[in-house]
Design a protein around this motif. Structure first.
Motif, short mmCIF file in Angstrom:
data_model
loop_
_atom_site.label_atom_id
_atom_site.label_comp_id
_atom_site.label_asym_id
_atom_site.label_seq_id
_atom_site.Cartn_x
_atom_site.Cartn_y
_atom_site.Cartn_z
N CYS A 8 11.42 2.10 -82.98
CA CYS A 8 12.12 2.54 -81.77
C CYS A 8 13.63 2.43 -81.99
CB CYS A 8 11.64 1.70 -80.57
SG CYS A 8 12.10 2.35 -78.96
N GLY B 200 9.90 6.10 -80.16
CA GLY B 200 9.93 5.09 -79.11
C GLY B 200 8.61 4.41 -78.80
N HIS C 246 13.72 6.56 -80.83
CA HIS C 246 13.33 7.03 -79.51
C HIS C 246 14.10 8.31 -79.19
CE1 HIS C 246 12.85 7.23 -75.15
NE2 HIS C 246 11.89 6.33 -75.25
#
Length: 313
Positions: A104, A157, A124
């Motif tokens: 992420c 993410g 993300h």
């Protein structure tokens, strides 16, 4: 294998738990009893998670010294520049042969360390533009769930961290081991598709007093019919050439690409909220044929309309 997982104050428990769960499951239920995880923080200080849970008895940065894998599961949402000591630690670990994993937003400090120079990374979707701007030597793939270079692994993410960690299990222990771990966690051993399926594409605000806003409002109301740049330019009361140039300046893309994105957005909404046949979804979204629709949909989201519907309806 020794896996060092970084923790910091204010991180979410999910991000920390993701690598802990996958790699602990690999040790307990897979053929990897010698896999060991350790959670560390800078200085070994206790932290409090975003949910208010206090974690103590953490290791310090020395936990990375003999780690085979260094996992940075997240990073603060405002993406502060990591301390030079932190990026030096990442570089030193990488130079020793440690596999570096940025899950992420954890891809951000990995990129800042320089070990992704000239390479591709995932993060993300909401942070892809910032990562690309702050680290222009890194090519950011906004659609990938994860990208593995062998020595460096980054993921998109939140739940994509599960995919990336399972991928590492698969790479080290084989597909059967990854399937065993996934079965115990009741998740798919390998997800179909990519991050693009989960991105909400923003639509520029439609202001009827602005020529571009007037044209886009009209286009959104007429997506089910064939549309051409000339028609949008007419709504904006501009020449097609001037309209295209002004449209790119305002939206950052071409009228044709914007129209395709809006048609795909309409199709996704219909797939999620109705039981219309795929052929009708294609027609109401303005695609000339269902074949074209399937091709465009697969190119954008790495899955079929039917598979997308099964996942999101």
């Amino acid at each position: 294998m020794r896996i060092a997982i970084h923790a910091f104050a204010g991180m979410s428990m999910f991000h920390l738990a993701t690598p802990l769960l996958v790699f602990t499951e690999a040790a307990e239920h897979g053929p990897a009893p010698d896999w060991h995880t350790v959670v560390w923080s800078t200085g070994g200080e206790p932290i409090t998670t975003a949910e208010g849970v206090a974690l103590s008895l953490l290791a310090g940065a020395e936990a990375v010294d003999d780690a085979d894998v260094l996992v940075i599961p997240s990073w603060p949402d405002d993406l502060p520049a990591p301390d030079p000591e932190f990026t030096a630690l990442i570089r030193a670990a990488h130079a020793r042969g440690t596999v570096v994993v940025g899950l992420c937003l954890g891809a951000y400090p990995v990129a800042a360390s320089g070990i992704l120079h000239g390479r591709t990374a995932a993060t993300h979707w909401a942070a892809t533009r910032r990562l690309a701007e702050d680290h222009p030597s890194v090519t950011v793939d906004p659609s990938a769930l994860y990208i593995d270079h062998g020595d460096v692994l980054t993921s998109a993410g939140t739940a994509s961290g599960l995919d990336a960690c399972l991928h590492l299990v698969r790479r080290r222990l084989g597909a059967a081991a990854a399937a065993t771990v996934a079965r115990h966690m009741v998740i798919a051993p390998h997800r179909e598709g990519d991050q693009a399926q989960y991105i909400e594409t923003p639509v520029p605000a439609a202001d009827d007093t602005d020529p571009i806003g007037r044209a886009t409002s009209w286009a959104l109301a007429n997506l089910g019919r064939p549309l051409h740049v000339e028609q949008l330019a007419e709504q904006a009361r501009m020449s097609p050439r001037n309209f295209s140039r002004h449209f790119r300046r305002v939206t950052g893309t071409t009228p044709a690409h914007w129209l395709l994105s809006r048609r795909l957005d309409r199709a996704r909404t219909l797939l999620e909220t109705t039981a219309l046949p795929v052929e009708q979804v294609a027609a109401e979204s303005g695609f000339a044929s269902v074949v074209t629709f399937r091709q465009r949909f697969a190119a954008a989201y790495a899955t079929t309309p039917s598979s997308y519907r099964r996942r999101f309806a």
